[in-house]
Design a protein around this motif. Sequence first.
Motif, mmCIF file in Angstrom:
data_model
loop_
_atom_site.group_PDB
_atom_site.id
_atom_site.type_symbol
_atom_site.label_atom_id
_atom_site.label_comp_id
_atom_site.label_asym_id
_atom_site.label_seq_id
_atom_site.Cartn_x
_atom_site.Cartn_y
_atom_site.Cartn_z
ATOM 1 N N GLY A 1 0.825 -1.211 0.000
ATOM 2 C CA GLY A 1 0.000 0.000 0.000
ATOM 3 C C GLY A 1 0.858 1.259 0.000
ATOM 4 O O GLY A 1 0.485 2.274 -0.597
ATOM 5 N N GLN A 2 2.026 1.180 0.652
ATOM 6 C CA GLN A 2 2.886 2.357 0.742
ATOM 7 C C GLN A 2 3.463 2.740 -0.621
ATOM 8 O O GLN A 2 3.478 3.919 -0.975
ATOM 9 C CB GLN A 2 4.026 2.095 1.724
ATOM 10 C CG GLN A 2 4.899 3.309 1.986
ATOM 11 C CD GLN A 2 5.936 3.035 3.055
ATOM 12 O OE1 GLN A 2 6.640 2.022 3.024
ATOM 13 N NE2 GLN A 2 6.027 3.913 4.035
ATOM 14 N N ILE A 3 3.935 1.760 -1.409
ATOM 15 C CA ILE A 3 4.492 2.091 -2.717
ATOM 16 C C ILE A 3 3.404 2.648 -3.627
ATOM 17 O O ILE A 3 3.655 3.538 -4.445
ATOM 18 C CB ILE A 3 5.201 0.876 -3.363
ATOM 19 C CG1 ILE A 3 6.015 1.322 -4.588
ATOM 20 C CG2 ILE A 3 4.215 -0.205 -3.747
ATOM 21 C CD1 ILE A 3 7.160 2.231 -4.289
ATOM 22 N N ASP A 4 2.188 2.160 -3.480
ATOM 23 C CA ASP A 4 1.075 2.698 -4.259
ATOM 24 C C ASP A 4 0.792 4.141 -3.844
ATOM 25 O O ASP A 4 0.502 5.003 -4.678
ATOM 26 C CB ASP A 4 -0.160 1.826 -4.077
ATOM 27 C CG ASP A 4 -1.199 2.079 -5.159
ATOM 28 O OD1 ASP A 4 -0.856 1.950 -6.352
ATOM 29 O OD2 ASP A 4 -2.345 2.426 -4.809
ATOM 30 N N PHE A 5 0.906 4.409 -2.547
ATOM 31 C CA PHE A 5 0.730 5.761 -2.012
ATOM 32 C C PHE A 5 1.805 6.694 -2.575
ATOM 33 O O PHE A 5 1.512 7.813 -3.028
ATOM 34 C CB PHE A 5 0.798 5.697 -0.486
ATOM 35 C CG PHE A 5 0.803 7.030 0.210
ATOM 36 C CD1 PHE A 5 -0.293 7.872 0.164
ATOM 37 C CD2 PHE A 5 1.919 7.432 0.935
ATOM 38 C CE1 PHE A 5 -0.282 9.100 0.811
ATOM 39 C CE2 PHE A 5 1.938 8.649 1.586
ATOM 40 C CZ PHE A 5 0.837 9.484 1.525
ATOM 41 N N TYR A 6 3.066 6.228 -2.588
ATOM 42 C CA TYR A 6 4.160 7.021 -3.150
ATOM 43 C C TYR A 6 3.894 7.327 -4.625
ATOM 44 O O TYR A 6 4.113 8.438 -5.108
ATOM 45 C CB TYR A 6 5.488 6.263 -3.044
ATOM 46 C CG TYR A 6 6.047 6.100 -1.657
ATOM 47 C CD1 TYR A 6 5.573 6.859 -0.589
ATOM 48 C CD2 TYR A 6 7.077 5.199 -1.407
ATOM 49 C CE1 TYR A 6 6.100 6.705 0.686
ATOM 50 C CE2 TYR A 6 7.612 5.040 -0.142
ATOM 51 C CZ TYR A 6 7.115 5.789 0.904
ATOM 52 O OH TYR A 6 7.648 5.631 2.155
ATOM 53 N N ARG A 7 3.459 6.298 -5.339
ATOM 54 C CA ARG A 7 3.231 6.452 -6.769
ATOM 55 C C ARG A 7 2.161 7.512 -7.047
ATOM 56 O O ARG A 7 2.305 8.341 -7.956
ATOM 57 C CB ARG A 7 2.826 5.101 -7.359
ATOM 58 C CG ARG A 7 2.634 5.110 -8.863
ATOM 59 C CD ARG A 7 2.304 3.719 -9.366
ATOM 60 N NE ARG A 7 1.032 3.225 -8.846
ATOM 61 C CZ ARG A 7 -0.145 3.569 -9.318
ATOM 62 N NH1 ARG A 7 -0.236 4.451 -10.310
ATOM 63 N NH2 ARG A 7 -1.255 3.066 -8.811
ATOM 64 N N ARG A 8 1.109 7.497 -6.269
ATOM 65 C CA ARG A 8 0.028 8.460 -6.483
ATOM 66 C C ARG A 8 0.473 9.888 -6.134
ATOM 67 O O ARG A 8 0.070 10.848 -6.799
ATOM 68 C CB ARG A 8 -1.208 8.037 -5.685
ATOM 69 C CG ARG A 8 -1.792 6.719 -6.191
ATOM 70 C CD ARG A 8 -3.040 6.292 -5.441
ATOM 71 N NE ARG A 8 -3.431 4.934 -5.804
ATOM 72 C CZ ARG A 8 -4.053 4.594 -6.936
ATOM 73 N NH1 ARG A 8 -4.365 5.532 -7.816
ATOM 74 N NH2 ARG A 8 -4.359 3.338 -7.188
ATOM 75 N N ILE A 9 1.288 10.037 -5.099
ATOM 76 C CA ILE A 9 1.826 11.366 -4.778
ATOM 77 C C ILE A 9 2.718 11.850 -5.925
ATOM 78 O O ILE A 9 2.665 13.013 -6.338
ATOM 79 C CB ILE A 9 2.643 11.328 -3.468
ATOM 80 C CG1 ILE A 9 1.738 11.012 -2.269
ATOM 81 C CG2 ILE A 9 3.343 12.674 -3.243
ATOM 82 C CD1 ILE A 9 2.491 10.909 -0.962
ATOM 83 N N TYR A 10 3.545 10.939 -6.451
ATOM 84 C CA TYR A 10 4.447 11.311 -7.544
ATOM 85 C C TYR A 10 3.658 11.732 -8.775
ATOM 86 O O TYR A 10 3.995 12.707 -9.447
ATOM 87 C CB TYR A 10 5.367 10.131 -7.865
ATOM 88 C CG TYR A 10 6.807 10.549 -8.055
ATOM 89 C CD1 TYR A 10 7.632 10.744 -6.952
ATOM 90 C CD2 TYR A 10 7.336 10.775 -9.313
ATOM 91 C CE1 TYR A 10 8.949 11.139 -7.107
ATOM 92 C CE2 TYR A 10 8.644 11.174 -9.483
ATOM 93 C CZ TYR A 10 9.455 11.348 -8.369
ATOM 94 O OH TYR A 10 10.754 11.763 -8.524
ATOM 95 N N ASP A 11 2.607 10.975 -9.082
ATOM 96 C CA ASP A 11 1.762 11.336 -10.217
ATOM 97 C C ASP A 11 1.136 12.714 -10.026
ATOM 98 O O ASP A 11 1.003 13.494 -10.966
ATOM 99 C CB ASP A 11 0.651 10.292 -10.403
ATOM 100 C CG ASP A 11 1.084 9.130 -11.281
ATOM 101 O OD1 ASP A 11 2.148 9.237 -11.915
ATOM 102 O OD2 ASP A 11 0.372 8.118 -11.320
ATOM 103 N N ASP A 12 0.772 13.006 -8.792
ATOM 104 C CA ASP A 12 0.088 14.263 -8.492
ATOM 105 C C ASP A 12 1.047 15.454 -8.496
ATOM 106 O O ASP A 12 0.699 16.537 -8.979
ATOM 107 C CB ASP A 12 -0.609 14.141 -7.135
ATOM 108 C CG ASP A 12 -1.363 15.399 -6.763
ATOM 109 O OD1 ASP A 12 -2.176 15.867 -7.587
ATOM 110 O OD2 ASP A 12 -1.146 15.922 -5.652
ATOM 111 N N LYS A 13 2.281 15.263 -7.995
ATOM 112 C CA LYS A 13 3.163 16.401 -7.760
ATOM 113 C C LYS A 13 4.338 16.514 -8.729
ATOM 114 O O LYS A 13 4.890 17.614 -8.889
ATOM 115 C CB LYS A 13 3.712 16.338 -6.324
ATOM 116 C CG LYS A 13 2.631 16.445 -5.263
ATOM 117 C CD LYS A 13 3.208 16.740 -3.905
ATOM 118 C CE LYS A 13 2.115 17.026 -2.888
ATOM 119 N NZ LYS A 13 2.647 17.437 -1.587
ATOM 120 N N VAL A 14 4.756 15.421 -9.351
ATOM 121 C CA VAL A 14 5.964 15.449 -10.171
ATOM 122 C C VAL A 14 5.687 15.118 -11.630
ATOM 123 O O VAL A 14 6.252 15.736 -12.530
ATOM 124 C CB VAL A 14 7.026 14.467 -9.610
ATOM 125 C CG1 VAL A 14 8.306 14.522 -10.442
ATOM 126 C CG2 VAL A 14 7.321 14.753 -8.153
#
Length: 350
Positions: A265-278
Amino acid sequence: MQNKNENIRIGGVHESIREIITGARGRVYRAANSAMVEAYWQVGKQIVEAQSGEARAEYGTGLIDSLAPMLTEEFGRGFTALNLHLMRKFYLTFPNFYALRKELSWTHYRRLIRVDDEHRRDFYLQECIEQSWSTRLLDRQINTHYYERLLAAHDEARDKVRNEVQVLEPLTEQDTIINRTVMLDFLDIRDRANYLESELEQALIDKLQEFLLELGKGFAFVARQRRISSGDKSYYIDLVLYNYILKCFVLVDLKVGSLTHQDIGQIDFYRRIYDDKVRRDDDNPTVGIVLSSSGDANIVRYSVMADVGELHSARYKLYLPSEEELQAELVRERQEIEALRIIDEGRGRV
């Protein structure tokens, strides 16, 4: 009113004491760091002179192989054969003792001696001093060919190239952790049990980064321990790559131990933040990879395939290593690291 004044007074005293301790620690660290750099240069000089000044790396390997177990037994694992070779190369690369810079740590120098071209090396050395680069920032700039990009940039673009590091890799407390670790190695006062897991994780990520970049399938290095923020919390991603064929970021998170649902779940969380911000508008969805390396099992899981659609998923699989390939590489890397550790640490040392 009295309580408020008392709190202000206590706060002032606390800040004054904090400045005293922080300043003293900084002076101790700088003095110890300077002593370490000088000692390692002298060690390198002794080895080269014992080898009759021979510069070839293969010459006198027997001397280092004989010295390493003796020095490791007496002074700790900072004097393995690998580290003695680095000290030897340090002396050969920087033969003028009086030109050594006190602003740079051994970790800085250890990275700089891997830059073969003298002009590039001098450039990075000066930038480290003038820009106060941590070793992590130095590593990133070398890996992303900062020197070459700066030379190629037009006048108006040079400031952008120079300033990008503060956007992509802002200085954090983590920048000093590696230096402290190396310092404790030098002083031989480390609690090895406490550091064992993090060192294994670092070594595995080093090798995994090499493996992915050498696949020849479009991977480019972006960052190590990349900080991302959500709300008032910060998180650190072990490894960030960009695949210029797929036009997407690839996030790698390594767990030394059993993989849990929370890790996935954490890597999925990281991925979604990256998609949103980077992630940019013309980038494809970010890929997340979580790896678990333990004595019992080595597990690899992707996070994204269900989101990108059948067409994209098929294309992703052409250029991304399969879970099975990554798992096999993880097993091979761990076995190699463990074998080297046994050789280096010798006779049951941890």
